[in-house]
Scaffold this motif. Sequence first.
Motif, PDB file in Angstrom:
ATOM      1  N   ASN A  15      -0.442  11.389   9.943  1.00 21.83           N
ATOM      2  CA  ASN A  15      -1.195  10.181  10.309  1.00 21.83           C
ATOM      3  C   ASN A  15      -1.378   9.266   9.103  1.00 21.83           C
ATOM      4  O   ASN A  15      -1.264   8.034   9.210  1.00 21.83           O
ATOM      5  CB  ASN A  15      -2.551  10.554  10.897  1.00 21.83           C
ATOM      6  N   LEU A  16      -1.702   9.845   7.948  1.00 23.92           N
ATOM      7  CA  LEU A  16      -1.849   9.039   6.733  1.00 23.92           C
ATOM      8  C   LEU A  16      -0.552   8.296   6.422  1.00 23.92           C
ATOM      9  O   LEU A  16      -0.561   7.103   6.081  1.00 23.92           O
ATOM     10  CB  LEU A  16      -2.238   9.931   5.548  1.00 23.92           C
ATOM     11  N   LEU A  17       0.557   8.988   6.541  1.00 24.26           N
ATOM     12  CA  LEU A  17       1.852   8.395   6.214  1.00 24.26           C
ATOM     13  C   LEU A  17       2.287   7.342   7.226  1.00 24.26           C
ATOM     14  O   LEU A  17       3.166   6.521   6.933  1.00 24.26           O
ATOM     15  CB  LEU A  17       2.914   9.490   6.117  1.00 24.26           C
ATOM     16  N   SER A  18       1.677   7.340   8.387  1.00 20.09           N
ATOM     17  CA  SER A  18       2.093   6.404   9.439  1.00 20.09           C
ATOM     18  C   SER A  18       1.354   5.071   9.393  1.00 20.09           C
ATOM     19  O   SER A  18       1.709   4.153  10.123  1.00 20.09           O
ATOM     20  CB  SER A  18       1.864   7.051  10.815  1.00 20.09           C
ATOM     21  N   GLN A  19       0.361   4.936   8.524  1.00 18.39           N
ATOM     22  CA  GLN A  19      -0.502   3.746   8.543  1.00 18.39           C
ATOM     23  C   GLN A  19       0.084   2.612   7.692  1.00 18.39           C
ATOM     24  O   GLN A  19      -0.520   2.109   6.744  1.00 18.39           O
ATOM     25  CB  GLN A  19      -1.915   4.131   8.084  1.00 18.39           C
ATOM     26  N   GLU A  20       1.270   2.206   8.070  1.00 17.67           N
ATOM     27  CA  GLU A  20       2.008   1.217   7.287  1.00 17.67           C
ATOM     28  C   GLU A  20       1.419  -0.183   7.418  1.00 17.67           C
ATOM     29  O   GLU A  20       1.507  -0.992   6.482  1.00 17.67           O
ATOM     30  CB  GLU A  20       3.476   1.233   7.699  1.00 17.67           C
ATOM     31  N   ALA A  21       0.812  -0.494   8.550  1.00 17.37           N
ATOM     32  CA  ALA A  21       0.195  -1.822   8.706  1.00 17.37           C
ATOM     33  C   ALA A  21      -0.964  -1.996   7.731  1.00 17.37           C
ATOM     34  O   ALA A  21      -1.117  -3.056   7.102  1.00 17.37           O
ATOM     35  CB  ALA A  21      -0.290  -2.006  10.150  1.00 17.37           C
ATOM     36  N   SER A  22      -1.766  -0.954   7.576  1.00 20.76           N
ATOM     37  CA  SER A  22      -2.870  -1.004   6.604  1.00 20.76           C
ATOM     38  C   SER A  22      -2.334  -1.140   5.189  1.00 20.76           C
ATOM     39  O   SER A  22      -2.904  -1.871   4.363  1.00 20.76           O
ATOM     40  CB  SER A  22      -3.721   0.260   6.721  1.00 20.76           C
ATOM     41  N   LEU A  23      -1.241  -0.461   4.909  1.00 17.54           N
ATOM     42  CA  LEU A  23      -0.643  -0.543   3.578  1.00 17.54           C
ATOM     43  C   LEU A  23      -0.151  -1.953   3.291  1.00 17.54           C
ATOM     44  O   LEU A  23      -0.364  -2.482   2.192  1.00 17.54           O
ATOM     45  CB  LEU A  23       0.506   0.458   3.461  1.00 17.54           C
ATOM     46  N   ARG A  24       0.492  -2.582   4.271  1.00 19.54           N
ATOM     47  CA  ARG A  24       0.983  -3.951   4.060  1.00 19.54           C
ATOM     48  C   ARG A  24      -0.170  -4.907   3.770  1.00 19.54           C
ATOM     49  O   ARG A  24      -0.078  -5.761   2.882  1.00 19.54           O
ATOM     50  CB  ARG A  24       1.780  -4.412   5.282  1.00 19.54           C
ATOM     51  N   ARG A  25      -1.274  -4.766   4.501  1.00 18.15           N
ATOM     52  CA  ARG A  25      -2.439  -5.626   4.243  1.00 18.15           C
ATOM     53  C   ARG A  25      -2.973  -5.397   2.833  1.00 18.15           C
ATOM     54  O   ARG A  25      -3.348  -6.349   2.134  1.00 18.15           O
ATOM     55  CB  ARG A  25      -3.539  -5.342   5.270  1.00 18.15           C
ATOM     56  N   TYR A  26      -3.018  -4.139   2.432  1.00 17.73           N
ATOM     57  CA  TYR A  26      -3.547  -3.786   1.112  1.00 17.73           C
ATOM     58  C   TYR A  26      -2.670  -4.367  -0.002  1.00 17.73           C
ATOM     59  O   TYR A  26      -3.177  -4.899  -0.989  1.00 17.73           O
ATOM     60  CB  TYR A  26      -3.603  -2.265   1.004  1.00 17.73           C
ATOM     61  N   LEU A  27      -1.365  -4.278   0.170  1.00 17.19           N
ATOM     62  CA  LEU A  27      -0.440  -4.800  -0.838  1.00 17.19           C
ATOM     63  C   LEU A  27      -0.526  -6.320  -0.928  1.00 17.19           C
ATOM     64  O   LEU A  27      -0.437  -6.894  -2.020  1.00 17.19           O
ATOM     65  CB  LEU A  27       0.987  -4.365  -0.519  1.00 17.19           C
ATOM     66  N   LYS A  28      -0.718  -6.994   0.204  1.00 16.95           N
ATOM     67  CA  LYS A  28      -0.874  -8.445   0.177  1.00 16.95           C
ATOM     68  C   LYS A  28      -2.161  -8.841  -0.553  1.00 16.95           C
ATOM     69  O   LYS A  28      -2.187  -9.807  -1.315  1.00 16.95           O
ATOM     70  CB  LYS A  28      -0.880  -9.000   1.604  1.00 16.95           C
ATOM     71  N   MET A  29      -3.233  -8.089  -0.304  1.00 20.13           N
ATOM     72  CA  MET A  29      -4.490  -8.359  -0.991  1.00 20.13           C
ATOM     73  C   MET A  29      -4.327  -8.158  -2.503  1.00 20.13           C
ATOM     74  O   MET A  29      -4.800  -8.973  -3.303  1.00 20.13           O
ATOM     75  CB  MET A  29      -5.589  -7.431  -0.466  1.00 20.13           C
ATOM     76  N   ALA A  30      -3.643  -7.086  -2.878  1.00 15.75           N
ATOM     77  CA  ALA A  30      -3.412  -6.814  -4.296  1.00 15.75           C
ATOM     78  C   ALA A  30      -2.607  -7.933  -4.937  1.00 15.75           C
ATOM     79  O   ALA A  30      -2.908  -8.363  -6.065  1.00 15.75           O
ATOM     80  CB  ALA A  30      -2.681  -5.477  -4.452  1.00 15.75           C
ATOM     81  N   GLN A  31      -1.602  -8.425  -4.241  1.00 16.35           N
ATOM     82  CA  GLN A  31      -0.785  -9.508  -4.784  1.00 16.35           C
ATOM     83  C   GLN A  31      -1.626 -10.749  -5.043  1.00 16.35           C
ATOM     84  O   GLN A  31      -1.474 -11.416  -6.075  1.00 16.35           O
ATOM     85  CB  GLN A  31       0.364  -9.816  -3.831  1.00 16.35           C
TER      86      GLN A  31
END
Length: 294
Positions: free
Chosen positions: A67-83
């Motif tokens: 489940n952790l590995l499947s949360q790619e939408a959350s990861l994309r949001r996080y990476l955009k915020m970091a950028q």
Amino acid sequence: MTGAELGYLLLCSSLGEPDRKPMTLPQLRTLRRLVRQAKPESLAGDVTPEHLMFLGYEAAQAQRIANLLSQEASLRRYLKMAQRLGITFLTPVSPGYPSRFSLLEPDIPPVLCLKGDAALLSTPSVALVGNRELLENNLHFAQEVGRQAAKQGYTLVSGGAKGADLAAQEACLEAGGRVVCIVTDQLYQHKERKNLLLCSEIGFDLSFSPQRALHRNKLIHALGEKTFVAQAHLGQGGTWEGALENLKNGWSPVFVFDDQSAAAKSLVLRGAKGVVLADLKEFGKLSPAQTALF
């Protein structure tokens, strides 16, 4: 970022979601060990609960990791915020990840969040630790370590806390030097400055916790090729505990200001080397304490 780098973020970062429960360092350590023991072909393709059960996990644990590995939408949001915030990431499989952190194996930090020039992590460095409240001579020692780091071409590693950390950091920057500051609160709230790299573990949005502070001390001692102790409290406090743990594990040679305090004398008996201001003029000539007869 590569798939492996993104995997570290998915497993170990909160991704800006307070209710997310990423893997702890011990849990990640177990997963890394099991993956190393498995045949590579058994983990080909997307990681599924079945893959993880093959490694030895029970069904509920396997499902949680998947489940952790499947949360790619959350990861994309996080990476955009970091950028937007000017924050970058390093993981143990990233180019530029500090080789000295291998000294902390198996507890190497799985995710480093950076604000500033990441190349500073690969420069020759010395670390400075010490109490938040300093005596006058100990304050001068911390400041001199910072100035000499700048003068001698070393990057100073510190924790950015009140007292010894900030005294050394400001002295180094004012002398034109470089600083890596490992913080234990919300990274994005710290302002960028010239020649200063801000670094935190796991997530750039995490608040302070005693656990993060304790692990931060390990990173400081491991990243510096030499660690200087400006002042410590005998038998208590993060500076004392961090120095003892370093001496036990040998992450870097420890040099303590010889202020004739009980804490300094005790650290010397445990393997640190006492130094005075005059000894700081050439870091390269400082040799570790002789702790063996032969």
